[in-house]
Structures are given as C-alpha cells and as structure tokens.
Scaffold this motif. Structure first.
Motif, PDB file in Angstrom:
ATOM      1  N   ARG A   1      58.046  24.382  45.367  1.00  0.00           N
ATOM      2  CA  ARG A   1      57.812  25.469  44.411  1.00  0.00           C
ATOM      3  C   ARG A   1      58.404  25.080  43.055  1.00  0.00           C
ATOM      4  NH1 ARG A   1      60.575  31.149  43.372  1.00  0.00           N
ATOM      5  NH2 ARG A   1      59.081  31.904  41.833  1.00  0.00           N
ATOM      6  N   PRO A   2      57.611  25.097  41.977  1.00  0.00           N
ATOM      7  CA  PRO A   2      58.072  24.583  40.679  1.00  0.00           C
ATOM      8  C   PRO A   2      58.797  25.619  39.826  1.00  0.00           C
ATOM      9  CG  PRO A   2      55.757  25.125  40.540  1.00  0.00           C
ATOM     10  CD  PRO A   2      56.168  25.409  41.972  1.00  0.00           C
ATOM     11  N   ASP A   3      59.629  26.447  40.423  1.00  0.00           N
ATOM     12  CA  ASP A   3      60.262  27.537  39.683  1.00  0.00           C
ATOM     13  C   ASP A   3      61.316  27.058  38.689  1.00  0.00           C
ATOM     14  OD1 ASP A   3      61.224  27.108  42.486  1.00  0.00           O
ATOM     15  OD2 ASP A   3      62.926  28.298  41.814  1.00  0.00           O
ATOM     16  N   LYS A   4      61.728  25.791  38.765  1.00  0.00           N
ATOM     17  CA  LYS A   4      62.699  25.257  37.813  1.00  0.00           C
ATOM     18  C   LYS A   4      62.072  24.292  36.809  1.00  0.00           C
ATOM     19  CE  LYS A   4      66.766  25.545  40.877  1.00  0.00           C
ATOM     20  NZ  LYS A   4      67.933  24.793  41.401  1.00  0.00           N
ATOM     21  N   LEU A   5      60.763  24.162  36.828  1.00  0.00           N
ATOM     22  CA  LEU A   5      60.091  23.130  36.029  1.00  0.00           C
ATOM     23  C   LEU A   5      59.493  23.645  34.725  1.00  0.00           C
ATOM     24  CD1 LEU A   5      58.180  21.087  38.781  1.00  0.00           C
ATOM     25  CD2 LEU A   5      60.248  20.404  37.547  1.00  0.00           C
ATOM     26  N   GLY A   6      59.553  24.943  34.464  1.00  0.00           N
ATOM     27  CA  GLY A   6      58.930  25.470  33.260  1.00  0.00           C
ATOM     28  C   GLY A   6      57.426  25.300  33.265  1.00  0.00           C
ATOM     29  N   TRP A   7      56.825  25.360  34.438  1.00  0.00           N
ATOM     30  CA  TRP A   7      55.381  25.153  34.608  1.00  0.00           C
ATOM     31  C   TRP A   7      54.911  25.988  35.769  1.00  0.00           C
ATOM     32  CZ3 TRP A   7      52.918  22.998  38.944  1.00  0.00           C
ATOM     33  CH2 TRP A   7      51.566  22.626  38.788  1.00  0.00           C
ATOM     34  N   GLU A   8      53.749  26.573  35.653  1.00  0.00           N
ATOM     35  CA  GLU A   8      53.200  27.383  36.730  1.00  0.00           C
ATOM     36  C   GLU A   8      51.881  26.799  37.207  1.00  0.00           C
ATOM     37  OE1 GLU A   8      52.866  31.497  35.867  1.00  0.00           O
ATOM     38  OE2 GLU A   8      54.971  31.725  35.268  1.00  0.00           O
ATOM     39  N   GLY A   9      51.854  26.435  38.460  1.00  0.00           N
ATOM     40  CA  GLY A   9      50.618  25.983  39.072  1.00  0.00           C
ATOM     41  C   GLY A   9      50.122  27.037  40.049  1.00  0.00           C
ATOM     42  N   VAL A  10      49.023  26.731  40.702  1.00  0.00           N
ATOM     43  CA  VAL A  10      48.438  27.639  41.683  1.00  0.00           C
ATOM     44  C   VAL A  10      48.838  27.173  43.078  1.00  0.00           C
ATOM     45  CG1 VAL A  10      46.292  28.579  42.615  1.00  0.00           C
ATOM     46  CG2 VAL A  10      46.502  28.108  40.151  1.00  0.00           C
ATOM     47  N   PRO A  11      49.449  28.052  43.879  1.00  0.00           N
ATOM     48  CA  PRO A  11      49.841  27.625  45.222  1.00  0.00           C
ATOM     49  C   PRO A  11      48.634  27.364  46.110  1.00  0.00           C
ATOM     50  CG  PRO A  11      50.225  29.980  44.945  1.00  0.00           C
ATOM     51  CD  PRO A  11      49.832  29.445  43.604  1.00  0.00           C
ATOM     52  N   GLN A  12      48.712  26.288  46.877  1.00  0.00           N
ATOM     53  CA  GLN A  12      47.656  25.913  47.807  1.00  0.00           C
ATOM     54  C   GLN A  12      48.282  25.634  49.162  1.00  0.00           C
ATOM     55  OE1 GLN A  12      44.465  25.880  46.924  1.00  0.00           O
ATOM     56  NE2 GLN A  12      44.744  26.105  44.709  1.00  0.00           N
ATOM     57  N   SER A  13      47.676  26.168  50.215  1.00  0.00           N
ATOM     58  CA  SER A  13      48.183  25.910  51.556  1.00  0.00           C
ATOM     59  C   SER A  13      48.168  24.412  51.827  1.00  0.00           C
ATOM     60  CB  SER A  13      47.324  26.643  52.582  1.00  0.00           C
ATOM     61  OG  SER A  13      47.797  26.408  53.897  1.00  0.00           O
ATOM     62  N   LEU A  14      49.259  23.904  52.349  1.00  0.00           N
ATOM     63  CA  LEU A  14      49.368  22.472  52.615  1.00  0.00           C
ATOM     64  C   LEU A  14      48.566  22.120  53.861  1.00  0.00           C
ATOM     65  CD1 LEU A  14      50.805  19.813  51.709  1.00  0.00           C
ATOM     66  CD2 LEU A  14      52.531  20.336  53.432  1.00  0.00           C
ATOM     67  N   GLU A  15      47.603  21.244  53.686  1.00  0.00           N
ATOM     68  CA  GLU A  15      46.781  20.813  54.814  1.00  0.00           C
ATOM     69  C   GLU A  15      47.396  19.568  55.423  1.00  0.00           C
ATOM     70  OE1 GLU A  15      42.833  20.322  53.379  1.00  0.00           O
ATOM     71  OE2 GLU A  15      42.615  22.415  52.766  1.00  0.00           O
ATOM     72  N   SER A  16      48.056  19.760  56.542  1.00  0.00           N
ATOM     73  CA  SER A  16      48.761  18.653  57.188  1.00  0.00           C
ATOM     74  C   SER A  16      48.866  18.938  58.675  1.00  0.00           C
ATOM     75  CB  SER A  16      50.159  18.484  56.588  1.00  0.00           C
ATOM     76  OG  SER A  16      50.930  17.569  57.338  1.00  0.00           O
ATOM     77  N   GLY A  17      48.818  17.881  59.466  1.00  0.00           N
ATOM     78  CA  GLY A  17      48.995  18.052  60.904  1.00  0.00           C
ATOM     79  C   GLY A  17      50.441  18.250  61.292  1.00  0.00           C
ATOM     80  N   THR A  18      51.352  17.998  60.349  1.00  0.00           N
ATOM     81  CA  THR A  18      52.775  18.156  60.615  1.00  0.00           C
ATOM     82  C   THR A  18      53.234  19.535  60.162  1.00  0.00           C
ATOM     83  OG1 THR A  18      53.130  15.781  60.325  1.00  0.00           O
ATOM     84  CG2 THR A  18      55.065  17.197  60.191  1.00  0.00           C
ATOM     85  N   ARG A  19      53.991  20.217  61.009  1.00  0.00           N
ATOM     86  CA  ARG A  19      54.456  21.559  60.700  1.00  0.00           C
ATOM     87  C   ARG A  19      55.976  21.570  60.583  1.00  0.00           C
ATOM     88  NH1 ARG A  19      50.649  25.343  62.213  1.00  0.00           N
ATOM     89  NH2 ARG A  19      51.849  26.720  60.830  1.00  0.00           N
TER      90      ARG A  19
END
Length: 299
Positions: A258-276
């Motif tokens: 989560r980029p809450d310390k980066l001074g930038w806002e992106g759009v969250p996307q569910s991570l597609e990965s076989g590892t949980r």
C-alpha cells in the motif's frame, strides 16, 4: 482422523542452524523439493538469528521433513503485531504420509505460543493445509497507476550488489533501522529475507539513494512498467523523488504494497498469485485498506 506419526528410522532435532551439517541438510531439502537455493544466505549474513527449525533426519543426516519458525513483527492497521513467521516447510516424497509434517508444524506452533507470539503468518500455495491449524487467508492487493513526474535529482542513485562487502554492510545497516513501508501491512524487520530475495529473483534491482539514505528494490519491464517492490529507509521518500533519482520516466507504475507513504495514489488491484498469505491469531483482523506485504519479505 489425524495421521499417526511413523518416525521409524528417523531422529527428531530442532535448533540446528548452528550446525553446518544441519544447515546443509535444509539447503539440500529446499533445493530438491522446490528448486530454491538458500545456500548464498550464509554469505549474506546467515539465516535470521531468531530462527528455530524443527525437523526429522534419517540415519545419513538427510532432512526428511522440516519447518522453521522465526520472529517476524509486522504492522497491521497501524499497530505492530508481535508475530512469528513459518517457512521452509517440506517433506521428501519417500517420507510423506507418515504424519511428519503435522508433527513438525504442531511443534513449531507450540514453540510460538510458548515464546509469547500473538500471531503467526506464512505463505503457501496450499491454504487448505493450514486452515486446520487456525490459519486464514488474507486478501492481498497491489496498486497500479500513472507515473508521477520525476522530481529533479539531487544525486543519481547507484546500484548495490549484496555480494560486495561494502554494499552488503550498507544494506544490513539500513535494514536494521528501516521503517515499515506502509501503515496498513508491512514487516518491521526482514533482513535475511530481503537479502536472499535479491539472489532468488535476478530481475530485482537494488539501488541506493544516498541523499535520502534509502534503498529501492525495483524492476522495469519491456513495456516500461516500473514495479516498486520495497523501500528500505528510516523515512520513506516520495515516489516522484525515487523516480527522479533512478533517472527513469516509466510508462506506468505498480507498487507491491500500500503506497500510503509515497505521496502517490494508485488503484488497488487484487493480487493474482497461487501463493496465499495466511494469518493465525489476531481474531478476524484484516487490513483496513487494500494492501500486501512486499515481495522482498516473502519467505
């Protein structure tokens, strides 16, 4: 009905990372089962000093089954959780079906409870295997969006090579003093995992921003997408500053936390990965905002 333990021909041991033969047996096990070579970790400062391995060895000293616990405090929703991590869980095929993995897992979880850890986390591609022990999957999200305009660079970043003694010493120093990269979900200490992941993923670049005393773990693909994996610093610099000192203007950006310390806002996307990512403890708490642990903290 739980599988009964059949340990005929095997000897149980724990806390064997200080024994060169015991460590070599784990290196061999993970190489044989997963194709992962953690041997270079010895040249990068060694395994996490809090590690406590649990394993069954055969008469030749080969490790038949293993799981390792270690201290892994992490931030969740602004609070530091006194937690442990589990890693390196594996059983050789000839020894499967004997209850060995359940045995070492129970021993590791019992040890975690006696140490006073309030939570335990692990990564797995078999989440159902751990649900019986009280683990639950945590939803993970990366962020993507347009790149900010790079800030003018005070000084260009330089690449670090963990195999270089001076660079390794610098990395170790900064890793000890790092701040969590996010207030939502982030490890507070992960030196051994960060360093070995620089070797396991050869696409990762590690750059040093001297004026910010910050280490940036990143990638960029052929399409010009910049992937920010981790930032190691006492104070996290803005993304625009990072891009400026790396001297790149990417076509797009993805941030793998989560980029809450980066001074930038992106759009969250569910991570597609076989590892949980699995969590045991802390009630039913999950991140208040979409988040994930940095890939450099994966174990």
């Amino acid at each position: 009905m739980a599988q009964r333990l059949d340990s005929v021909g095997l000897t149980f041991r724990q806390d064997y990372f200080g024994d060169p033969a015991g460590w070599a047996a784990l290196v061999c096990l993970l190489s044989d089962i997963f194709g992962i070579d953690i041997g270079p970790l010895q040249q990068l400062g060694g395994p996490d000093p809090t590690s406590m391995p649990f394993g069954w060895f055969d008469a030749k000293g080969e490790l038949a089954a293993n799981i390792s616990a270690f201290a892994l405090p992490f931030v969740l929703n602004g609070r530091i959780a006194h937690a442990a991590g589990l890693q390196s869980g594996a059983v050789r095929p000839p020894w499967r079906g004997r209850g060995l993995y359940r045995d070492v897992t129970v021993k590791a979880l019992d040890w975690c409870e006696k140490q006073g850890f309030e939570a335990v986390i692990l990564y797995t591609d078999k989440p159902s295997l751990y649900e019986a022990y009280g683990f639950r999957a945590i939803p993970l999200h990366r962020y993507e969006g347009a790149a900010p305009a790079p800030s003018s660079s005070a000084a260009p970043a330089r690449l670090l090579l963990p195999t270089n003694a001076d660079d390794l010493a610098l990395l170790q120093s900064l890793l000890k003093a790092r701040s969590p990269v996010s207030t939502s979900l982030a490890v507070t200490v992960n030196a051994a995992m960060f360093l070995i992941n620089t070797r396991l993923d050869t696409d990762v670049r590690v750059s040093f921003l001297e004026d910010k005393q910050a280490v940036i773990a990143w990638k960029i693909d052929e399409a010009g997408r910049f992937s920010l994996l981790d930032v190691v610093a006492a104070e996290i610099p803005p993304l625009a500053v990072i891009l400026g000192e790396l001297a790149i203007t990417p076509a797009s950006v993805e941030v793998l936390f989560r980029p809450d310390k980066l001074g930038w806002e992106g759009v969250p996307q569910s991570l597609e990965s076989g590892t949980r990512l699995m969590l045991r403890g802390l009630g039913d708490t999950t991140p208040d905002f979409p988040a994930m642990l940095s890939p450099m903290a994966e174990f």
